[in-house]
Design a protein around this motif. Structure first.
Motif, mmCIF file in Angstrom:
data_model
loop_
_atom_site.group_PDB
_atom_site.id
_atom_site.type_symbol
_atom_site.label_atom_id
_atom_site.label_comp_id
_atom_site.label_asym_id
_atom_site.label_seq_id
_atom_site.Cartn_x
_atom_site.Cartn_y
_atom_site.Cartn_z
ATOM 1 N N ARG A 138 0.859 -1.183 0.000
ATOM 2 C CA ARG A 138 0.000 0.000 0.000
ATOM 3 C C ARG A 138 0.888 1.224 0.000
ATOM 4 O O ARG A 138 2.092 1.143 0.225
ATOM 5 N N ARG A 139 0.288 2.367 -0.256
ATOM 6 C CA ARG A 139 1.053 3.610 -0.323
ATOM 7 C C ARG A 139 1.782 3.868 0.989
ATOM 8 O O ARG A 139 1.286 3.522 2.054
ATOM 9 N N TYR A 144 -3.685 8.856 1.243
ATOM 10 C CA TYR A 144 -4.553 7.722 0.903
ATOM 11 C C TYR A 144 -5.370 7.970 -0.358
ATOM 12 O O TYR A 144 -5.586 7.080 -1.148
ATOM 13 N N GLY A 145 -5.839 9.184 -0.550
ATOM 14 C CA GLY A 145 -6.665 9.481 -1.715
ATOM 15 C C GLY A 145 -5.884 9.934 -2.935
ATOM 16 O O GLY A 145 -6.461 10.375 -3.920
ATOM 17 N N PHE A 146 -4.569 9.811 -2.892
ATOM 18 C CA PHE A 146 -3.728 10.307 -3.985
ATOM 19 C C PHE A 146 -3.997 9.527 -5.262
ATOM 20 O O PHE A 146 -4.158 8.311 -5.240
ATOM 21 N N HIS A 160 -2.836 16.308 -10.034
ATOM 22 C CA HIS A 160 -4.226 16.269 -10.478
ATOM 23 C C HIS A 160 -5.161 16.986 -9.520
ATOM 24 O O HIS A 160 -6.086 17.660 -9.929
ATOM 25 N N VAL A 161 -4.934 16.803 -8.224
ATOM 26 C CA VAL A 161 -5.796 17.426 -7.215
ATOM 27 C C VAL A 161 -4.926 18.080 -6.147
ATOM 28 O O VAL A 161 -3.758 17.745 -5.990
ATOM 29 N N GLU A 162 -5.520 19.022 -5.451
ATOM 30 C CA GLU A 162 -4.843 19.626 -4.311
ATOM 31 C C GLU A 162 -5.773 19.550 -3.115
ATOM 32 O O GLU A 162 -6.992 19.422 -3.270
ATOM 33 N N MET A 163 -5.214 19.603 -1.928
ATOM 34 C CA MET A 163 -6.052 19.568 -0.742
ATOM 35 C C MET A 163 -5.807 20.832 0.065
ATOM 36 O O MET A 163 -4.713 21.403 0.033
#
Length: 198
Positions: A138-139, A144-146, A160-163
């Motif tokens: 696992r990562r 976790y949501g990467f 792709h996304v930022e938090m």
């Protein structure tokens, strides 16, 4: 015969047809094996009395996509391990290429060297290389949501996304990247005596 030439001779004699390539360059020995032979060779490297590589000191993934700004001929993903024999006082670089680029996968060497555990997780996280037989793949570095594998050369530099933390919702939220790419031109210093040069 030098120590490294002795090791090279032992590897050729003991591994025979399992040796895909054996290269001595800049005082370092690199052994390349096929994915089908990888786990068997790892055990031989550890257990054979003439080799005795007791320790795996590093393992990482490599993406050969556009290697050295050229078109790479061959498999894209590779797993590279660095081995140490304390009793024989020699080192070896072990390479294995993943047979498929779309779903890169090789055997896990954690049954041979348990130090490979987190290294294989890192290679999975950053390159997407799967390790068959790994107990807990696992990562390890990304969230976790990467989405994706950030060390792949075709991964976008902005992601792709930022938090961010949303004060209204009182929690961390994910959203599409809002960074706009821009080109920055460096300032050029044009002083005649810059740095004391005349």
């Amino acid at each position: 015969m030098s120590k490294i030439e002795t090791l090279k001779a032992h590897l050729e004699a003991e591994l025979g047809p399992s040796v895909h390539a054996l290269r001595l360059d800049r005082g370092e020995l690199t052994l390349t094996v096929k994915a089908a032979d990888y786990l068997v060779v790892a055990r031989q490297l550890r257990d054979h009395p003439e080799l005795k590589f007791e320790q795996l000191i590093d393992l990482c993934g490599v993406d050969y996509f556009s290697y050295k700004d050229m078109t790479w001929e061959g498999a894209r993903f590779c797993v590279v391990s660095h081995l140490l024999s304390v009793s024989k006082n020699w080192r070896l670089r072990l390479k294995v290429f993943c047979p498929e680029d779309d779903l890169p996968s090789v055997a896990s060497v954690t049954p041979v060297w348990n130090s490979a555990n987190w290294f294989e997780r890192e290679a999975f996280d950053l390159y997407g290389i799967l390790f068959d037989g790994h107990d807990d793949l696992r990562r390890i570095l990304t969230d976790y949501g990467f989405i994706g594998h950030p060390f792949r050369k075709d991964f976008p530099t902005s992601g792709h996304v930022e938090m961010r933390y949303d004060a209204d919702q009182k929690r961390v939220i994910y959203q599409p990247v809002t960074i706009e790419p821009r080109e920055i031109t460096p300032r050029i210093i044009r002083e005649d005596n810059y740095g004391g040069l005349h």
